[in-house]
Design a protein around this motif. Structure first.
Motif: not given
Ligand code: C5P
Length: 241
Positions: A202-203, A205-206, A209-210
């Motif tokens: 995943m990136t 930021k993602e 955010q998760c």
């Protein structure tokens, strides 16, 4: 999020370098807070590398992924805690007895050295595995997410401070295990970078955010043309200026 707060979420994996390369890299990144010393660096440079990085002012994640019988895990964690590492990995599949004893010994070791107690993090399933490989190589038919949940649950019940998981599992694990249980994720790839041998990615930021507590990033920074720019770009992506 300020740059300092973003940098505190980012752990730089110091793989593929010797001590002088490590120090030349970290001198270039003044915002750096956290480094991860893995097996490669620890075996080539020895435990003194942890002390040298701490003396330089960095927080150290000692990623030895310990997996052994309870008494050996306990001894290793006691010694690791005395080096001042603030995060230490153990394999969840070592089982509850090993995890409980490792945790207790880490606390004892840090207290003996007058250091704050480190947080143990349990490795669930390495991010270089996927369900297909679990089935074909280990005959494990369970979906990978279920396996990760089971191993995270073992760690949680043993009183371990958190676990290592892929960013794809962070959201569901966060629903099952509330804070302060930490979820630390490797398998991070900024858009456009190579996935290397990581399969569940995943990136940055993602992942945050998760619900990831912190992310571990190695090659996208260490093997980029400009490690400092790559580090700063990730901090910016996480919300720092
Ligand atoms: O270079 P890269 O960003 O893939 O580095 C990820 C780091 O995280 C490596 O040091 C690797 O050993 C570690 N790691 C991982 N997967 C896990 C646990 C640790 O990739 N499940």
């Amino acid at each position: 999020m300020s740059t300092k707060q973003s940098a505190d979420k980012l752990i730089l994996a110091l793989d593929g370098m010797n001590k002088s390369e490590v120090f030349s890299l970290i001198r270039d990144i003044p915002e750096l807070c956290w480094v991860k010393v893995g097996l490669e660096l620890f075996i080539s440079e020895g435990p003194d590398i942890v002390i040298a990085l701490r003396d330089y002012g960095l927080k150290v994640f000692l990623d030895l992924k310990l997996h052994d019988i309870p008494v050996t895990m306990a001894g290793a964690c006691r010694n690791a805690a005395q080096s001042g590492a603030e995060l230490i990995t153990v394999h969840a599949c070592a089982g509850i007895d090993s995890l409980v004893q490792a945790n207790e010994s880490a606390k004892e070791g840090s207290a003996q050295a007058n250091l704050p107690a480190p947080t143990l993090l349990a490795v669930t399933i390495l991010t270089s595995w996927n369900s297909m490989k679990l089935k074909s190589e280990l005959s494990l038919d369970q979906p990978i997410e279920k396996r990760v949940e089971l191993l995270a649950d073992l760690a949680f019940k043993a009183g371990i401070g958190g676990c290592i998981c892929s960013p794809l599992e962070v959201k569901s694990l966060r629903q099952l295990f509330s804070l302060p249980f930490q979820l630390v994720t490797p398998g991070i790839r900024p858009k456009g970078s190579s996935s290397d041998d990581q399969l569940r990615i995943m990136t940055p930021k993602e992942a945050i955010q998760c619900g990831a507590s912190r992310i571990v990033v190695g090659r996208p920074i260490t093997q980029s043309i400009s490690p400092v720019s790559s580090f700063q770009a990730i901090c910016k992506e996480l919300g720092g200026s």
